[in-house]
Design an enzyme around this catalytic site. Structure first.
Site, PDB file in Angstrom:
ATOM      1  N   TYR A   1      -9.286  -5.698  12.853  1.00  0.00           N
ATOM      2  CA  TYR A   1      -8.730  -5.037  11.884  1.00  0.00           C
ATOM      3  C   TYR A   1      -8.716  -6.364  10.427  1.00  0.00           C
ATOM      4  O   TYR A   1      -8.530  -8.259  10.984  1.00  0.00           O
ATOM      5  CB  TYR A   1      -7.291  -4.973  12.235  1.00  0.00           C
ATOM      6  CG  TYR A   1      -6.387  -4.513  10.619  1.00  0.00           C
ATOM      7  CD1 TYR A   1      -6.563  -3.007   9.522  1.00  0.00           C
ATOM      8  CD2 TYR A   1      -5.679  -5.323   9.994  1.00  0.00           C
ATOM      9  CE1 TYR A   1      -5.995  -3.269   8.410  1.00  0.00           C
ATOM     10  CE2 TYR A   1      -5.064  -5.350   8.759  1.00  0.00           C
ATOM     11  CZ  TYR A   1      -5.608  -3.784   8.082  1.00  0.00           C
ATOM     12  OH  TYR A   1      -4.962  -3.526   6.456  1.00  0.00           O
TER      13      TYR A   1
ATOM     14  N   ASN B   1     -16.600  23.888 -27.231  1.00  0.00           N
ATOM     15  CA  ASN B   1     -17.379  23.007 -25.915  1.00  0.00           C
ATOM     16  C   ASN B   1     -17.020  22.806 -24.963  1.00  0.00           C
ATOM     17  O   ASN B   1     -15.700  23.143 -24.576  1.00  0.00           O
ATOM     18  CB  ASN B   1     -16.302  21.393 -26.374  1.00  0.00           C
ATOM     19  CG  ASN B   1     -16.878  21.161 -27.951  1.00  0.00           C
ATOM     20  OD1 ASN B   1     -17.682  21.035 -28.593  1.00  0.00           O
ATOM     21  ND2 ASN B   1     -15.370  20.001 -28.508  1.00  0.00           N
TER      22      ASN B   1
ATOM     23  N   SER C   1       0.643  -1.415   0.228  1.00  0.00           N
ATOM     24  CA  SER C   1      -0.381  -0.208   0.314  1.00  0.00           C
ATOM     25  C   SER C   1       0.720   1.255  -0.164  1.00  0.00           C
ATOM     26  O   SER C   1       0.217   2.464   0.375  1.00  0.00           O
ATOM     27  CB  SER C   1      -0.869  -0.245   1.250  1.00  0.00           C
ATOM     28  OG  SER C   1      -0.344  -0.010   2.055  1.00  0.00           O
TER      29      SER C   1
ATOM     30  N   LYS D   1     -16.173  25.073 -32.841  1.00  0.00           N
ATOM     31  CA  LYS D   1     -17.125  24.436 -32.353  1.00  0.00           C
ATOM     32  C   LYS D   1     -15.866  25.416 -30.414  1.00  0.00           C
ATOM     33  O   LYS D   1     -15.188  25.558 -30.480  1.00  0.00           O
ATOM     34  CB  LYS D   1     -16.407  23.112 -31.398  1.00  0.00           C
ATOM     35  CG  LYS D   1     -17.084  22.041 -32.915  1.00  0.00           C
ATOM     36  CD  LYS D   1     -18.548  22.590 -32.013  1.00  0.00           C
ATOM     37  CE  LYS D   1     -18.700  20.697 -31.459  1.00  0.00           C
ATOM     38  NZ  LYS D   1     -18.952  20.264 -30.811  1.00  0.00           N
TER      39      LYS D   1
ATOM     40  N   HIS E   1     -40.451  19.957 -14.411  1.00  0.00           N
ATOM     41  CA  HIS E   1     -40.211  19.256 -16.087  1.00  0.00           C
ATOM     42  C   HIS E   1     -39.757  19.637 -16.902  1.00  0.00           C
ATOM     43  O   HIS E   1     -39.798  18.633 -18.097  1.00  0.00           O
ATOM     44  CB  HIS E   1     -41.656  18.713 -16.183  1.00  0.00           C
ATOM     45  CG  HIS E   1     -42.765  18.730 -14.982  1.00  0.00           C
ATOM     46  ND1 HIS E   1     -43.089  17.154 -14.740  1.00  0.00           N
ATOM     47  CD2 HIS E   1     -43.372  19.486 -13.792  1.00  0.00           C
ATOM     48  CE1 HIS E   1     -43.760  17.245 -13.124  1.00  0.00           C
ATOM     49  NE2 HIS E   1     -43.793  18.977 -13.128  1.00  0.00           N
TER      50      HIS E   1
ATOM     51  N   GLU F   1     -19.027  18.989 -18.831  1.00  0.00           N
ATOM     52  CA  GLU F   1     -18.305  17.755 -18.723  1.00  0.00           C
ATOM     53  C   GLU F   1     -17.642  16.837 -18.451  1.00  0.00           C
ATOM     54  O   GLU F   1     -18.102  15.767 -17.486  1.00  0.00           O
ATOM     55  CB  GLU F   1     -18.417  17.803 -20.566  1.00  0.00           C
ATOM     56  CG  GLU F   1     -19.712  18.640 -21.805  1.00  0.00           C
ATOM     57  CD  GLU F   1     -18.548  18.268 -22.934  1.00  0.00           C
ATOM     58  OE1 GLU F   1     -19.162  17.165 -24.036  1.00  0.00           O
ATOM     59  OE2 GLU F   1     -18.024  19.803 -22.926  1.00  0.00           O
TER      60      GLU F   1
ATOM     61  N   SER G   1     -12.710  21.730 -31.529  1.00  0.00           N
ATOM     62  CA  SER G   1     -12.561  21.181 -32.026  1.00  0.00           C
ATOM     63  C   SER G   1     -11.850  20.907 -33.054  1.00  0.00           C
ATOM     64  O   SER G   1     -11.140  21.791 -34.427  1.00  0.00           O
ATOM     65  CB  SER G   1     -13.879  20.536 -32.795  1.00  0.00           C
ATOM     66  OG  SER G   1     -14.378  19.876 -33.777  1.00  0.00           O
TER      67      SER G   1
END
Ligand code: ARG
Length: 462
Positions: free
Chosen positions: A314, A282, A23, A280, A153, A287, A274
Site C-alpha cells: 500500500y 445555444n 480523505s 440565440k 472527411h 457543449e 444569450s
C-alpha cells in the site's frame, strides 16, 4: 483531529498536515460500503472464534445502528471514513469497538470499500445506457426513411438515413455497456482479510466475508489485493471511452443545430439564450458534455500517472484514486441522462436534410455501381462517372439535373434507368448489404438491437 494510531506519537498533529492528508470528504461517498465491510468482518470474527459470539453480535448491532442513523452522526474531525465509523461505533457499543480492527487494516478496508462502491454504481449506469439506447432505437425506427447526407472527411460522401446514422451510436453504447460489465467482472474479487499487506496469523475466513459482500472470491495474493487499483483504472477508461462517444454525439448536435446545417432543433429545455443576442439558442448541454469529456480523459491519466511508479505494498498515493473515480462516475451518469433528454426532445428537419443534398454529387457512386453491375470493371466505371461529374460541374448542374440525352452523350455505356439511381432516396434505401441503410438491412439491424435492448445486462458487444 482524532486518530486511530496515537500510541507511538508524541505531539499533536499539524493542521496543514491533517488537512492535506484527510480523505474523509471524499470517503463519505462510501460510508455505507465501509460499514457493510465491517459487518461482514465482525460476523466472520465471531464465526471463526476469533471474537466471542457476544462480542461479534455487539459489534454488528452497533454497525447496523450506524447504517440506520446514516452518515450525519459520524464524526468529522477525523482523517478518514474508517476512523469515523470506528469512533462512532465506540460511542454506541463501548470498548468492544476496539476489537473490530482485529485481523484487518485500513489498507484492505479501503480497497474493499472502493470496489464495493464502484460495483454499486455500475447497474445504474448500465440502465442509463439502456435508456439512451431505447431513445435512439425508437427515433431510428421512426426515421428509417429520412434521407440525409453521409460524410467522410467531413465532405459529402453518400446519402443514407437518419435512422441508420443514429443506430451507429446505439452500437457504440452497446460496447460501453459491455465494457462496464467487464469492469464489474474484474472488480468482483475481495481484498478483505489481506490486512496491511501480507495477511494475518488469525484464522480468518476470507471466503465468508467475500461471499457476504457479494464478491466472487478472495483475491489470491494479499500484497496484490492491497496494492492493485487496476479495476479503478479500467473503470476510468471505460467511463472516458463512454464520454468520448457522448462527446461525439454532442458535437453532431452542436453542428447540426446551427443554421449552416439546420438538421435539428433542440428543445428549449436543453438550450439557453444569450444575455445580449435575443435570437440565440445555444446548445449548452451538448457543449458541456463535449468539454467535460476532457475531465473524464484526464481522470484516467491522473490515476495511471499515480500508479505507474508505485512499488508493491500500500502507498498513500492511491488515496487519490477516489476523487477522479467518483467524478467520472457522476459525469457519465449525468451525460447519459442529458444525451437522452436532448435526443428525445429533438425535432428533426427532414426537409432541410433533403434539400442540402441538391447538387452535392453524393450519388456518384451509385452511377458507377450501376455501370459495374452491367459488366464494366469498377475502375473504368469510376473513371466514366468522374468525367460525368466534371462535365456537370463545368456546366454548374448536379447529377440529378442530367437529362437522358446528356447522359447518353457523356456516358453512352449507362442504361436509361441510370437517372433514377441518382435519387438520394433510391441510393440510400437500396444499400441492403448487412449493416447498410436499406430498409431490409435496417429491419434486421433494428430487430437485433431490440433483442439486445430487451436482454438483461450487456453480455455481447454487438
Ligand atoms: N485514506 C486511505 C486511502 O484512501 C485509507 C488507507 C490508509 N492507510 C494507511 N496506511 N494510512 O487510501
Amino acid at each position: 483531529m482524532r486518530k486511530l494510531w496515537g500510541g507511538a506519537f508524541g505531539t499533536d498533529g499539524d493542521a496543514l498536515v491533517e488537512r492535506f492528508g484527510q480523505s474523509l470528504e471524499s470517503d463519505l461517498r462510501f460510508w455505507r460500503q465501509d460499514v457493510m465491510g465491517s459487518i461482514a468482518h465482525a460476523r466472520m470474527l465471531g464465526a471463526q472464534g476469533i471474537l466471542t459470539v457476544d462480542e461479534s453480535q455487539r459489534l454488528i448491532g452497533g454497525l447496523e445502528a450506524i447504517l440506520a442513523e446514516g452518515p450525519e452522526s459520524l464524526p468529522r474531525d477525523v482523517e478518514d471514513i474508517h476512523t469515523a465509523v470506528e469512533l462512532r461505533l465506540a460511542e454506541l457499543v463501548g470498548d468492544v469497538a476496539g476489537k473490530l480492527h482485529t485481523a484487518r487494516s485500513r489498507n484492505d478496508q479501503v480497497a474493499t470499500d472502493t470496489r464495493l462502491y464502484l460495483r454499486s454504481r455500475l447497474p445504474e449506469l448500465q440502465s442509463s445506457i439502456k435508456e439512451l439506447q431505447r431513445v435512439i432505437l425508437t427515433t431510428a425506427r421512426d426515421q428509417r426513411r429520412t434521407v440525409m447526407p453521409g460524410y467522410t472527411h467531413q465532405q459529402r460522401a453518400q446519402p443514407y438515413t437518419l435512422g441508420f446514422h443514429l443506430m451507429a451510436h446505439f452500437w457504440a453504447l452497446q460496447r460501453h455497456g459491455w465494457r462496464l460489465a467487464n469492469v464489474d467482472t474484474l472488480t468482483a474479487y475481495s481484498p478483505l482479510g489481506s490486512a496491511a499487506l501480507a495477511g494475518t496469523g488469525f484464522p480468518i475466513d476470507r471466503f465468508a466475508t467475500a461471499q457476504e459482500l457479494g464478491f466472487v472470491e478472495p483475491i489470491p495474493n494479499a500484497l496484490d489485493a492491497t496494492s492493485d487499483r487496476s479495476f479503478a483504472l479500467d473503470a476510468l477508461h471505460a467511463l472516458a471511452a463512454l464520454m468520448i462517444d457522448l462527446s461525439r454525439v454532442s458535437q453532431e448536435l452542436v453542428l447540426w443545430s446551427g443554421v449552416e446545417f439546420g438538421f435539428v432543433t433542440l428543445a428549449d429545455s436543453v438550450t439557453t439564450g444569450s444575455s445580449i443576442m435575443p435570437q440565440k439558442r445555444n446548445p449548452d448541454m451538448a457543449e458541456l458534455i463535449r468539454g467535460r469529456t476532457g475531465r473524464a480523459i484526464a481522470n484516467w491519466v491522473a490515476l495511471a500517472s499515480t500508479l505507474k511508479s508505485l512499488p508493491l505494498g500500500y502507498n498513500r498515493d492511491t488515496q487519490d484514486d477516489k476523487p477522479p473515480l467518483f467524478e467520472s462516475l457522476d459525469l457519465a451518469a449525468d451525460a447519459l441522462a442529458l444525451t437522452a433528454l436532448m435526443l428525445e426532445g429533438a425535432k428533426w428537419n427532414a426537409d432541410r436534410m433533403r434539400k442540402t443534398m441538391k447538387r452535392d454529387f453524393s450519388t456518384a457512386t451509385d452511377l458507377a455501381d450501376l455501370l459495374a453491375s452491367r459488366g464494366m470493371p469498377f475502375r473504368k466505371a469510376h473513371e466514366v462517372v468522374g468525367k460525368v461529374t466534371r462535365a456537370c460541374r463545368e456546366r454548374g448542374i448536379g447529377l440529378e439535373d442530367l437529362t437522358a440525352e446528356d447522359l447518353a452523350r457523356l456516358a453512352p455505356e449507362a442504361p436509361g434507368e441510370a437517372l433514377a439511381a441518382l435519387k438520394p432516396e433510391r441510393s440510400a434505401l437500396a444499400r441492403n448489404s448487412v449493416g447498410g441503410p436499406g430498409l431490409k438491412a435496417m429491419q434486421a439491424q433494428l430487430r437485433r438491437a431490440d433483442k439486445r435492448l430487451k436482454a438483461p445486462g450487456f453480455s455481447s458487444p454487438y
